[in-house]
Motif scaffolding. Structure first.
Motif, PDB file in Angstrom:
ATOM      1  N   GLU A   1       9.147   0.672   1.452  1.00  9.47           N
ATOM      2  CA  GLU A   1       9.705   1.121   0.182  1.00  9.47           C
ATOM      3  C   GLU A   1      10.628   0.081  -0.438  1.00  9.47           C
ATOM      4  O   GLU A   1      10.986   0.181  -1.608  1.00  9.47           O
ATOM      5  CB  GLU A   1      10.460   2.438   0.367  1.00  9.47           C
ATOM      6  CG  GLU A   1       9.566   3.585   0.828  1.00  9.47           C
ATOM      7  CD  GLU A   1      10.334   4.883   1.007  1.00  9.47           C
ATOM      8  OE1 GLU A   1      11.571   4.856   0.834  1.00  9.47           O
ATOM      9  OE2 GLU A   1       9.698   5.909   1.306  1.00  9.47           O
TER      10      GLU A   1
ATOM     11  N   ARG B   1       4.604   1.321  -4.752  1.00 10.25           N
ATOM     12  CA  ARG B   1       3.460   1.196  -3.857  1.00 10.25           C
ATOM     13  C   ARG B   1       2.210   1.758  -4.532  1.00 10.25           C
ATOM     14  O   ARG B   1       2.294   2.692  -5.325  1.00 10.25           O
ATOM     15  CB  ARG B   1       3.754   1.916  -2.545  1.00 10.25           C
ATOM     16  CG  ARG B   1       4.964   1.330  -1.815  1.00 10.25           C
ATOM     17  CD  ARG B   1       5.305   2.100  -0.564  1.00 10.25           C
ATOM     18  NE  ARG B   1       5.747   3.461  -0.859  1.00 10.25           N
ATOM     19  CZ  ARG B   1       6.035   4.375   0.074  1.00 10.25           C
ATOM     20  NH1 ARG B   1       5.902   4.072   1.352  1.00 10.25           N
ATOM     21  NH2 ARG B   1       6.435   5.585  -0.270  1.00 10.25           N
TER      22      ARG B   1
ATOM     23  N   ARG C   1      -7.818  -3.423   2.042  1.00  8.56           N
ATOM     24  CA  ARG C   1      -6.575  -3.004   2.680  1.00  8.56           C
ATOM     25  C   ARG C   1      -6.319  -3.966   3.833  1.00  8.56           C
ATOM     26  O   ARG C   1      -7.241  -4.337   4.562  1.00  8.56           O
ATOM     27  CB  ARG C   1      -6.697  -1.574   3.205  1.00  8.56           C
ATOM     28  CG  ARG C   1      -5.464  -1.088   3.954  1.00  8.56           C
ATOM     29  CD  ARG C   1      -5.638   0.331   4.462  1.00  8.56           C
ATOM     30  NE  ARG C   1      -4.596   0.674   5.409  1.00  8.56           N
ATOM     31  CZ  ARG C   1      -3.385   1.099   5.072  1.00  8.56           C
ATOM     32  NH1 ARG C   1      -3.080   1.259   3.800  1.00  8.56           N
ATOM     33  NH2 ARG C   1      -2.480   1.369   5.996  1.00  8.56           N
TER      34      ARG C   1
ATOM     35  N   GLN D   1       3.396  -4.913   7.753  1.00 13.22           N
ATOM     36  CA  GLN D   1       3.514  -4.310   6.428  1.00 13.22           C
ATOM     37  C   GLN D   1       2.113  -4.058   5.878  1.00 13.22           C
ATOM     38  O   GLN D   1       1.248  -4.938   5.935  1.00 13.22           O
ATOM     39  CB  GLN D   1       4.268  -5.243   5.469  1.00 13.22           C
ATOM     40  CG  GLN D   1       5.679  -5.581   5.898  1.00 13.22           C
ATOM     41  CD  GLN D   1       6.312  -6.628   4.990  1.00 13.22           C
ATOM     42  OE1 GLN D   1       5.633  -7.461   4.400  1.00 13.22           O
ATOM     43  NE2 GLN D   1       7.634  -6.584   4.884  1.00 13.22           N
ATOM     44  N   SER D   2       1.903  -2.853   5.336  1.00 11.43           N
ATOM     45  CA  SER D   2       0.595  -2.502   4.778  1.00 11.43           C
ATOM     46  C   SER D   2       0.502  -2.921   3.319  1.00 11.43           C
ATOM     47  O   SER D   2       1.390  -2.610   2.509  1.00 11.43           O
ATOM     48  CB  SER D   2       0.362  -0.994   4.892  1.00 11.43           C
ATOM     49  OG  SER D   2       0.309  -0.593   6.242  1.00 11.43           O
TER      50      SER D   2
ATOM     51  N   VAL E   1      -3.124  -5.545   6.776  1.00 16.52           N
ATOM     52  CA  VAL E   1      -1.804  -5.438   7.389  1.00 16.52           C
ATOM     53  C   VAL E   1      -1.270  -6.852   7.603  1.00 16.52           C
ATOM     54  O   VAL E   1      -1.886  -7.660   8.287  1.00 16.52           O
ATOM     55  CB  VAL E   1      -1.861  -4.670   8.716  1.00 16.52           C
ATOM     56  CG1 VAL E   1      -0.487  -4.648   9.373  1.00 16.52           C
ATOM     57  CG2 VAL E   1      -2.365  -3.248   8.489  1.00 16.52           C
TER      58      VAL E   1
ATOM     59  N   GLN F   1      -2.399  -3.590  -0.112  1.00 13.29           N
ATOM     60  CA  GLN F   1      -3.739  -3.491  -0.680  1.00 13.29           C
ATOM     61  C   GLN F   1      -3.899  -4.671  -1.631  1.00 13.29           C
ATOM     62  O   GLN F   1      -2.946  -5.079  -2.296  1.00 13.29           O
ATOM     63  CB  GLN F   1      -3.957  -2.161  -1.390  1.00 13.29           C
ATOM     64  CG  GLN F   1      -3.168  -1.962  -2.694  1.00 13.29           C
ATOM     65  CD  GLN F   1      -3.782  -2.694  -3.877  1.00 13.29           C
ATOM     66  OE1 GLN F   1      -5.003  -2.724  -4.027  1.00 13.29           O
ATOM     67  NE2 GLN F   1      -2.939  -3.292  -4.732  1.00 13.29           N
TER      68      GLN F   1
ATOM     69  N   ALA G   1       0.840  -1.189   0.000  1.00 14.69           N
ATOM     70  CA  ALA G   1       0.000   0.000   0.000  1.00 14.69           C
ATOM     71  C   ALA G   1       0.881   1.247   0.000  1.00 14.69           C
ATOM     72  O   ALA G   1       2.106   1.181   0.139  1.00 14.69           O
ATOM     73  CB  ALA G   1      -0.914  -0.011   1.217  1.00 14.69           C
ATOM     74  N   LEU G   2       0.242   2.414  -0.132  1.00 12.88           N
ATOM     75  CA  LEU G   2       0.995   3.662  -0.200  1.00 12.88           C
ATOM     76  C   LEU G   2       1.819   3.906   1.059  1.00 12.88           C
ATOM     77  O   LEU G   2       2.869   4.572   1.003  1.00 12.88           O
ATOM     78  CB  LEU G   2       0.043   4.836  -0.442  1.00 12.88           C
ATOM     79  CG  LEU G   2      -0.686   4.833  -1.788  1.00 12.88           C
ATOM     80  CD1 LEU G   2      -1.595   6.046  -1.893  1.00 12.88           C
ATOM     81  CD2 LEU G   2       0.295   4.799  -2.958  1.00 12.88           C
ATOM     82  N   ASP G   3       1.370   3.383   2.183  1.00 18.30           N
ATOM     83  CA  ASP G   3       2.138   3.519   3.420  1.00 18.30           C
ATOM     84  C   ASP G   3       2.913   2.246   3.756  1.00 18.30           C
ATOM     85  O   ASP G   3       3.375   2.062   4.879  1.00 18.30           O
ATOM     86  CB  ASP G   3       1.225   3.895   4.585  1.00 18.30           C
ATOM     87  CG  ASP G   3       0.149   2.849   4.854  1.00 18.30           C
ATOM     88  OD1 ASP G   3      -0.143   2.044   3.936  1.00 18.30           O
ATOM     89  OD2 ASP G   3      -0.412   2.838   5.962  1.00 18.30           O
ATOM     90  N   GLY G   4       3.068   1.378   2.776  1.00 16.79           N
ATOM     91  CA  GLY G   4       3.838   0.155   2.973  1.00 16.79           C
ATOM     92  C   GLY G   4       5.324   0.412   2.831  1.00 16.79           C
ATOM     93  O   GLY G   4       5.767   1.538   2.588  1.00 16.79           O
TER      94      GLY G   4
ATOM     95  N   ASP H   1      -2.334   2.444  -4.316  1.00 17.12           N
ATOM     96  CA  ASP H   1      -3.686   2.291  -3.804  1.00 17.12           C
ATOM     97  C   ASP H   1      -4.488   1.630  -4.920  1.00 17.12           C
ATOM     98  O   ASP H   1      -3.990   1.461  -6.049  1.00 17.12           O
ATOM     99  CB  ASP H   1      -4.284   3.627  -3.357  1.00 17.12           C
ATOM    100  CG  ASP H   1      -4.351   4.674  -4.464  1.00 17.12           C
ATOM    101  OD1 ASP H   1      -4.202   4.309  -5.662  1.00 17.12           O
ATOM    102  OD2 ASP H   1      -4.566   5.855  -4.140  1.00 17.12           O
TER     103      ASP H   1
END
Length: 208
Positions: A157, A166, A187, A198-199, A189, A201, A152-155, A168
């Motif tokens: 790098e 990453r 979504r 780790q986040s 975790v 989607q 995800a976008l906040d996962g 959405d």
């Protein structure tokens, strides 16, 4: 999770030579979300399912347990596939195993379900993503379902020391193009074997 951007076959053969399946960050004892999304496709037990970048994943074990009979696992690393085959024992003969790079693979048939929890987010090069989509278009039957999980976008790098892209669900839909309609997104975790999170989607698409 094996593609040109992902370090190539030598990188992933080395990973699987050094680590047991339960020692990698992406390990899942039971891939519950993948099973839920595959069930949501309405796939029949004899429907063709391909797991892209499946490596040593236990998804194939669970699908066999659920009565699916036409399963293919594709991965760049023969060592990863060997781990899965060894684990399955005699049941491994009921699965088609393909050691190949998904971005240059020519599918021998069309599938009703394309599942990828491992490969797409390693494609940081636009040309590789384009080749992936072309393979997906060739492999997935009209009306078939593509299930693609990415960070995800906040996962993170990076994964396994390599950079990742990453997404959405909307960004992933844009990357796949107009031939695929987004019908469901989750979504979630993921907890690694050593307790970090780790986040991700996971999105399900239908081929137009």
């Amino acid at each position: 999770m094996n593609t040109p951007d992902a370090g190539g076959r030598p990188h992933w053969d080395d990973v699987y030579a050094r680590k047991d399946e339960a020692e990698v960050s992406w390990f899942e004892e039971v891939p519950e979300l993948s099973l839920e999304l595959i069930a949501a496709t309405g796939a029949r037990p004899d429907g063709r399912i391909v797991d892209i970048g499946g490596g040593a994943s236990r998804l194939v074990d669970c699908l066999l347990d659920h009565g699916f009979t036409d399963l293919t696992v594709l991965d760049l690393s023969p060592k990863a596939l060997a781990q899965a085959r060894s684990r399955l024992g005699g049941r491994a003969d009921r699965v088609t195993w393909i050691a190949a790079d998904v971005t240059s693979w020519t599918p021998p048939m069309q599938y009703e379900v394309w599942h990828d929890r491992a490969a797409f987010h390693f494609l940081t090069d636009a040309d590789d993503r384009c080749r992936y989509v072309k393979t997906l278009e060739a492999a997935l039957s009209p009306g078939g379902h593509a299930i693609i999980a990415t960070f995800a976008l906040d996962g993170p790098e990076k994964c396994s020391g390599l950079p990742v892209a990453r997404y959405d669900p909307e960004g992933l839909a844009e990357a796949l193009g107009p031939g695929f309609r987004l019908v469901e997104a989750r979504r979630h975790v993921h907890e690694t074997p050593w307790g970090s999170t780790q986040s991700f989607q996971s999105s399900r698409f239908v081929r137009s």
